[in-house]
Design a protein around this motif. Sequence first.
Motif, short mmCIF file in Angstrom:
data_model
loop_
_atom_site.label_atom_id
_atom_site.label_comp_id
_atom_site.label_asym_id
_atom_site.label_seq_id
_atom_site.Cartn_x
_atom_site.Cartn_y
_atom_site.Cartn_z
N VAL A 92 0.87 -1.17 0.00
CA VAL A 92 0.00 0.00 0.00
C VAL A 92 0.91 1.23 0.00
CG1 VAL A 92 -1.78 1.30 1.20
CG2 VAL A 92 -1.83 -1.20 1.22
N TYR A 93 0.67 2.10 -0.96
CA TYR A 93 1.49 3.31 -1.11
C TYR A 93 0.72 4.51 -0.56
CZ TYR A 93 4.92 0.85 -3.93
OH TYR A 93 5.90 -0.01 -4.35
N TYR A 94 1.43 5.34 0.20
CA TYR A 94 0.85 6.52 0.83
C TYR A 94 1.63 7.77 0.40
CZ TYR A 94 -1.12 3.08 4.12
OH TYR A 94 -1.76 2.02 4.70
N CYS A 95 0.91 8.81 0.06
CA CYS A 95 1.61 10.08 -0.14
C CYS A 95 1.59 10.85 1.18
CB CYS A 95 1.01 10.90 -1.27
SG CYS A 95 -0.64 11.54 -0.99
N GLN A 96 2.59 11.67 1.35
CA GLN A 96 2.71 12.48 2.56
C GLN A 96 3.26 13.84 2.16
OE1 GLN A 96 5.44 13.80 4.45
NE2 GLN A 96 4.18 14.38 6.18
N ILE A 97 2.64 14.89 2.66
CA ILE A 97 3.10 16.24 2.32
C ILE A 97 3.22 17.07 3.59
CG2 ILE A 97 2.04 16.11 0.04
CD1 ILE A 97 -0.09 18.06 1.04
N THR A 98 4.09 18.05 3.53
CA THR A 98 4.21 19.03 4.61
C THR A 98 3.72 20.36 4.07
OG1 THR A 98 6.13 17.87 5.50
CG2 THR A 98 5.77 20.13 6.24
N VAL A 99 2.73 20.92 4.74
CA VAL A 99 1.99 22.07 4.22
C VAL A 99 2.09 23.24 5.17
CG1 VAL A 99 -0.33 22.91 3.72
CG2 VAL A 99 0.36 20.64 2.94
N ARG A 100 2.25 24.43 4.60
CA ARG A 100 2.01 25.65 5.38
C ARG A 100 0.60 26.10 5.01
NH1 ARG A 100 4.86 29.47 8.06
NH2 ARG A 100 6.87 28.62 7.38
N ARG A 101 -0.26 26.12 6.01
CA ARG A 101 -1.65 26.47 5.76
C ARG A 101 -1.83 27.98 5.68
NH1 ARG A 101 -5.42 23.10 9.70
NH2 ARG A 101 -6.96 24.23 8.45
N LEU A 102 -2.99 28.39 5.26
CA LEU A 102 -3.30 29.82 5.14
C LEU A 102 -3.20 30.53 6.48
CD1 LEU A 102 -6.28 29.65 2.63
CD2 LEU A 102 -3.90 30.25 2.15
N THR A 103 -3.39 29.79 7.55
CA THR A 103 -3.28 30.35 8.89
C THR A 103 -1.84 30.56 9.32
OG1 THR A 103 -3.27 28.15 9.86
CG2 THR A 103 -5.42 29.23 9.61
N GLY A 104 -0.90 29.99 8.54
CA GLY A 104 0.51 30.05 8.90
C GLY A 104 1.01 28.79 9.58
N ALA A 105 0.09 27.96 10.04
CA ALA A 105 0.48 26.73 10.71
C ALA A 105 1.09 25.75 9.72
CB ALA A 105 -0.74 26.10 11.38
N ILE A 106 2.04 24.98 10.20
CA ILE A 106 2.70 23.95 9.38
C ILE A 106 2.29 22.58 9.90
CG2 ILE A 106 4.90 22.94 8.69
CD1 ILE A 106 6.12 25.71 8.85
N GLY A 107 1.93 21.70 8.99
CA GLY A 107 1.54 20.37 9.41
C GLY A 107 1.80 19.34 8.33
N GLY A 108 1.86 18.08 8.75
CA GLY A 108 2.03 16.97 7.82
C GLY A 108 0.71 16.27 7.60
N TYR A 109 0.49 15.83 6.39
CA TYR A 109 -0.76 15.17 6.03
C TYR A 109 -0.47 13.92 5.22
CZ TYR A 109 -2.77 19.57 7.49
OH TYR A 109 -3.12 20.67 8.23
N TRP A 110 -1.34 12.92 5.42
CA TRP A 110 -1.20 11.64 4.74
C TRP A 110 -2.40 11.36 3.84
CZ3 TRP A 110 2.96 8.31 5.18
CH2 TRP A 110 3.88 8.59 6.19
N GLY A 111 -2.11 10.69 2.72
CA GLY A 111 -3.19 10.17 1.90
C GLY A 111 -3.77 8.92 2.52
N GLN A 112 -4.85 8.43 1.93
CA GLN A 112 -5.55 7.29 2.50
C GLN A 112 -4.87 5.96 2.15
OE1 GLN A 112 -6.43 8.89 -0.21
NE2 GLN A 112 -7.15 7.42 -1.74
N GLY A 113 -3.96 5.99 1.22
CA GLY A 113 -3.27 4.77 0.80
C GLY A 113 -3.89 4.18 -0.44
N ILE A 114 -3.04 3.63 -1.30
CA ILE A 114 -3.52 3.02 -2.54
C ILE A 114 -2.73 1.75 -2.78
CG2 ILE A 114 -1.95 4.37 -4.01
CD1 ILE A 114 -4.37 4.60 -5.98
#
Length: 120
Positions: A92-114
């Motif tokens: 199962v392959y997952y994408c993962q990104i690190t995002v700076r949101r419009l609020t300025g907060a930085i966070g990591g997010y994962w896809g659901q897997g494929i």
Amino acid sequence: QVQLMESGGGLVQPGGSLRLSCAASGSIFSINAMGWYRQAPGKQRELVAAITSGGNTNYVESVKGRFAISRDNAKNTVYLQMNSLKPEDTAVYYCQITVRRLTGAIGGYWGQGIQVTVSS
């Protein structure tokens, strides 16, 4: 919130190719690193490939020369081109990104897997 939508997985014969896509949407100001992980049954999740905002890439040794990661910043999308696939690439392959949101907060997010299955 940030949502990730993965696509492109499936069943392929050994030696075949697949292209995974992961599109991010939502409250995004900018995307820093983007990457693909995979997890095979009974094994730990491992980083397969990653790409920085500047386009620098790195790969796990087992996929070097066969996989290529790329990104389209205008579309907030990361791709994984997988060639010369082997049964051991099944996972199962997952994408993962690190995002700076419009609020300025930085966070990591994962896809659901494929699921990617390499089998004859």
